[in-house]
Design a protein around this motif. Sequence first.
Motif, PDB file in Angstrom:
ATOM      1  N   ASP A  62       9.767   7.902   1.607  1.00  0.00           N
ATOM      2  CA  ASP A  62      10.123   8.825   0.702  1.00  0.00           C
ATOM      3  C   ASP A  62      11.095   7.939  -0.502  1.00  0.00           C
ATOM      4  OD1 ASP A  62       8.697  10.678   1.686  1.00  0.00           O
ATOM      5  OD2 ASP A  62      10.418  11.405   2.900  1.00  0.00           O
ATOM      6  N   ILE A  63      11.041   8.256  -1.442  1.00  0.00           N
ATOM      7  CA  ILE A  63      12.012   7.485  -2.580  1.00  0.00           C
ATOM      8  C   ILE A  63      12.370   8.504  -3.632  1.00  0.00           C
ATOM      9  CG2 ILE A  63       9.928   6.855  -4.069  1.00  0.00           C
ATOM     10  CD1 ILE A  63      11.359   4.395  -4.772  1.00  0.00           C
ATOM     11  N   SER A  64      13.925   8.448  -3.764  1.00  0.00           N
ATOM     12  CA  SER A  64      14.396   9.456  -4.440  1.00  0.00           C
ATOM     13  C   SER A  64      14.345   9.330  -6.003  1.00  0.00           C
ATOM     14  CB  SER A  64      16.058   9.476  -4.245  1.00  0.00           C
ATOM     15  OG  SER A  64      16.515   8.411  -4.473  1.00  0.00           O
ATOM     16  N   ARG A  65      14.644  10.328  -6.906  1.00  0.00           N
ATOM     17  CA  ARG A  65      14.459  10.107  -8.011  1.00  0.00           C
ATOM     18  C   ARG A  65      15.580   9.072  -8.600  1.00  0.00           C
ATOM     19  NH1 ARG A  65      11.597   9.370 -11.600  1.00  0.00           N
ATOM     20  NH2 ARG A  65      10.211  11.047 -10.551  1.00  0.00           N
ATOM     21  N   GLU A  66      16.579   9.104  -8.011  1.00  0.00           N
ATOM     22  CA  GLU A  66      17.783   8.125  -8.153  1.00  0.00           C
ATOM     23  C   GLU A  66      17.227   6.496  -7.902  1.00  0.00           C
ATOM     24  OE1 GLU A  66      21.566   6.017  -9.010  1.00  0.00           O
ATOM     25  OE2 GLU A  66      20.667   7.888  -9.598  1.00  0.00           O
ATOM     26  N   SER A  67      16.541   6.513  -6.789  1.00  0.00           N
ATOM     27  CA  SER A  67      16.176   4.990  -6.761  1.00  0.00           C
ATOM     28  C   SER A  67      14.899   4.788  -7.741  1.00  0.00           C
ATOM     29  CB  SER A  67      15.492   4.830  -5.266  1.00  0.00           C
ATOM     30  OG  SER A  67      16.519   4.953  -4.218  1.00  0.00           O
ATOM     31  N   LEU A  68      14.144   5.866  -8.111  1.00  0.00           N
ATOM     32  CA  LEU A  68      13.127   5.419  -9.029  1.00  0.00           C
ATOM     33  C   LEU A  68      13.781   5.120 -10.350  1.00  0.00           C
ATOM     34  CD1 LEU A  68      10.546   8.317  -8.281  1.00  0.00           C
ATOM     35  CD2 LEU A  68      10.195   5.872  -7.963  1.00  0.00           C
ATOM     36  N   ASN A  69      14.920   5.770 -10.914  1.00  0.00           N
ATOM     37  CA  ASN A  69      15.671   5.599 -12.071  1.00  0.00           C
ATOM     38  C   ASN A  69      16.063   3.898 -12.052  1.00  0.00           C
ATOM     39  OD1 ASN A  69      14.954   8.008 -12.757  1.00  0.00           O
ATOM     40  ND2 ASN A  69      16.868   8.882 -12.301  1.00  0.00           N
ATOM     41  N   LYS A  70      16.239   3.486 -10.953  1.00  0.00           N
ATOM     42  CA  LYS A  70      17.224   2.432 -10.952  1.00  0.00           C
ATOM     43  C   LYS A  70      16.357   1.122 -10.699  1.00  0.00           C
ATOM     44  CE  LYS A  70      21.406   4.089 -11.299  1.00  0.00           C
ATOM     45  NZ  LYS A  70      22.174   3.947 -12.522  1.00  0.00           N
ATOM     46  N   THR A  71      15.122   1.365 -10.534  1.00  0.00           N
ATOM     47  CA  THR A  71      14.001   0.346 -10.081  1.00  0.00           C
ATOM     48  C   THR A  71      12.868   0.235 -10.945  1.00  0.00           C
ATOM     49  OG1 THR A  71      12.858   1.560  -8.218  1.00  0.00           O
ATOM     50  CG2 THR A  71      14.875   0.298  -7.537  1.00  0.00           C
ATOM     51  N   VAL A  72      11.961  -0.610 -10.728  1.00  0.00           N
ATOM     52  CA  VAL A  72      10.488  -0.619 -11.504  1.00  0.00           C
ATOM     53  C   VAL A  72       9.531  -0.933 -10.370  1.00  0.00           C
ATOM     54  CG1 VAL A  72      11.404  -1.352 -13.622  1.00  0.00           C
ATOM     55  CG2 VAL A  72      11.022  -3.073 -12.068  1.00  0.00           C
ATOM     56  N   GLY A  73       8.211  -0.634 -10.396  1.00  0.00           N
ATOM     57  CA  GLY A  73       7.241  -1.162  -9.645  1.00  0.00           C
ATOM     58  C   GLY A  73       6.974  -0.210  -8.558  1.00  0.00           C
ATOM     59  N   LEU A  74       7.885   0.931  -8.256  1.00  0.00           N
ATOM     60  CA  LEU A  74       7.765   1.551  -7.131  1.00  0.00           C
ATOM     61  C   LEU A  74       7.005   2.961  -7.303  1.00  0.00           C
ATOM     62  CD1 LEU A  74      10.968   0.655  -5.268  1.00  0.00           C
ATOM     63  CD2 LEU A  74       8.808  -0.269  -4.894  1.00  0.00           C
ATOM     64  N   ASP A  75       6.234   3.262  -8.376  1.00  0.00           N
ATOM     65  CA  ASP A  75       5.927   4.561  -8.999  1.00  0.00           C
ATOM     66  C   ASP A  75       4.410   4.580  -9.405  1.00  0.00           C
ATOM     67  OD1 ASP A  75       6.004   3.176 -11.108  1.00  0.00           O
ATOM     68  OD2 ASP A  75       7.179   4.435 -12.372  1.00  0.00           O
ATOM     69  N   LYS A  76       3.856   3.500  -8.733  1.00  0.00           N
ATOM     70  CA  LYS A  76       2.168   3.174  -9.139  1.00  0.00           C
ATOM     71  C   LYS A  76       1.557   2.427  -8.165  1.00  0.00           C
ATOM     72  CE  LYS A  76       3.079  -0.389 -12.427  1.00  0.00           C
ATOM     73  NZ  LYS A  76       4.330  -0.199 -13.141  1.00  0.00           N
ATOM     74  N   ILE A  77       0.292   2.818  -8.093  1.00  0.00           N
ATOM     75  CA  ILE A  77      -0.530   1.994  -7.151  1.00  0.00           C
ATOM     76  C   ILE A  77      -0.396   0.404  -7.550  1.00  0.00           C
ATOM     77  CG2 ILE A  77      -2.914   1.338  -6.495  1.00  0.00           C
ATOM     78  CD1 ILE A  77      -3.123   4.529  -6.650  1.00  0.00           C
ATOM     79  N   GLY A  78      -0.382  -0.333  -6.585  1.00  0.00           N
ATOM     80  CA  GLY A  78      -0.458  -1.712  -6.966  1.00  0.00           C
ATOM     81  C   GLY A  78       0.240  -2.526  -5.749  1.00  0.00           C
ATOM     82  N   PRO A  79       0.144  -3.920  -5.803  1.00  0.00           N
ATOM     83  CA  PRO A  79       0.983  -4.671  -4.822  1.00  0.00           C
ATOM     84  C   PRO A  79       2.092  -4.862  -5.000  1.00  0.00           C
ATOM     85  CG  PRO A  79      -0.044  -6.111  -6.587  1.00  0.00           C
ATOM     86  CD  PRO A  79      -0.574  -4.790  -6.835  1.00  0.00           C
ATOM     87  N   VAL A  80       2.836  -4.908  -3.746  1.00  0.00           N
ATOM     88  CA  VAL A  80       4.315  -4.843  -3.499  1.00  0.00           C
ATOM     89  C   VAL A  80       4.738  -5.950  -2.687  1.00  0.00           C
ATOM     90  CG1 VAL A  80       4.754  -2.628  -4.381  1.00  0.00           C
ATOM     91  CG2 VAL A  80       4.150  -3.107  -1.917  1.00  0.00           C
ATOM     92  N   ASN A  81       5.967  -6.669  -2.713  1.00  0.00           N
ATOM     93  CA  ASN A  81       6.471  -7.545  -1.694  1.00  0.00           C
ATOM     94  C   ASN A  81       7.233  -6.776  -0.824  1.00  0.00           C
ATOM     95  OD1 ASN A  81       5.849  -9.997  -3.317  1.00  0.00           O
ATOM     96  ND2 ASN A  81       7.676  -9.576  -4.408  1.00  0.00           N
ATOM     97  N   LEU A  82       7.068  -7.289   0.522  1.00  0.00           N
ATOM     98  CA  LEU A  82       7.816  -6.600   1.679  1.00  0.00           C
ATOM     99  C   LEU A  82       8.337  -7.479   2.631  1.00  0.00           C
ATOM    100  CD1 LEU A  82       4.510  -4.555   3.083  1.00  0.00           C
ATOM    101  CD2 LEU A  82       6.230  -3.980   1.563  1.00  0.00           C
ATOM    102  N   GLU A  83       9.525  -7.097   2.910  1.00  0.00           N
ATOM    103  CA  GLU A  83      10.209  -7.667   4.109  1.00  0.00           C
ATOM    104  C   GLU A  83      11.008  -6.764   4.896  1.00  0.00           C
ATOM    105  OE1 GLU A  83      14.195 -10.509   4.641  1.00  0.00           O
ATOM    106  OE2 GLU A  83      13.774  -9.768   2.578  1.00  0.00           O
TER     107      GLU A  83
END
Length: 203
Positions: A62-83
Motif C-alpha cells: 500500500d502506498i500513501s498519497r504522500e509517497s505518491l506526491n514525493k516520488t515518480v514511477g510508482l503509480d502505473k504498470i511497468g518495470p521497477v528496481n527492487l532491493e
Amino acid sequence: MFTGIITAVGQIKSAQAKGDGLQLIIEVPSGYLDDVALGDSIAIQGACMTATKFEGNTFALDISRESLNKTVGLDKIGPVNLEKALRLNDRLGGHLVSGHVDGVGEVFHFAPVDQDAYGSWLLRIKAPIDLAPFLAYKGSIVVNGVSLTVNTAEDVDGACIVSINLIPHTLQSTTLGKLKTGDRVNLEVDLIARYIARMLNKS
C-alpha cells in the motif's frame, strides 16, 4: 536500510485505488520472495515500502498519497528496481541508503560515452537545487534505487546538474537502461552528507 544494489527488476502488474493512495501488485522473479516475510521492507524504485500480501510470484504493498506526491514511477504498470532490506551481516556493496526519496530529478542527457570501448553511458540529471549541498564530486547518489557515483555536480539556472557514468552491467541489471530524455527519476542523497550538513547548520 538498503545499499542501493538492485537485487531484481520486478513489474508493477496493477495499481488500484485504496483510500487516498494505491495498492500495487508487483510480480518478481521466481524464488525472490522465499526469504521475505509479511511486513518486511522492500525498496521500489528507491522508495521503502512494506510487503502486505503474497501470492505466487507477486506481492502487494500500500502506498500513501504522500509517497505518491514525493516520488515518480510508482503509480502505473511497468518495470521497477527492487532491493530487499539490508541485513546486518550483508555486504555493503553500495552505500547506506534509507529508502526515503529526497527529491525528483529530470534526465536531460543520456547517451553513450564517446570512444568508450566498454559501452558506458553518460547520464546527466537536473536535481532540485535544495539537494545541491549534499551532492559532491565522487560522492554517492541514489537514482531510482540504484547507488551511483557522482562525476560532477554544478549549480546551473536554479538546478544542480549531476553527471554520472553507467557501466553496461548497471544498464542491463536495472531499469536505468530504459531511461530517456525528459524522464523523471527518484533521488536520494547520501545519508551521512545529510547529517553532516544538519550538524554544521547547528554550529
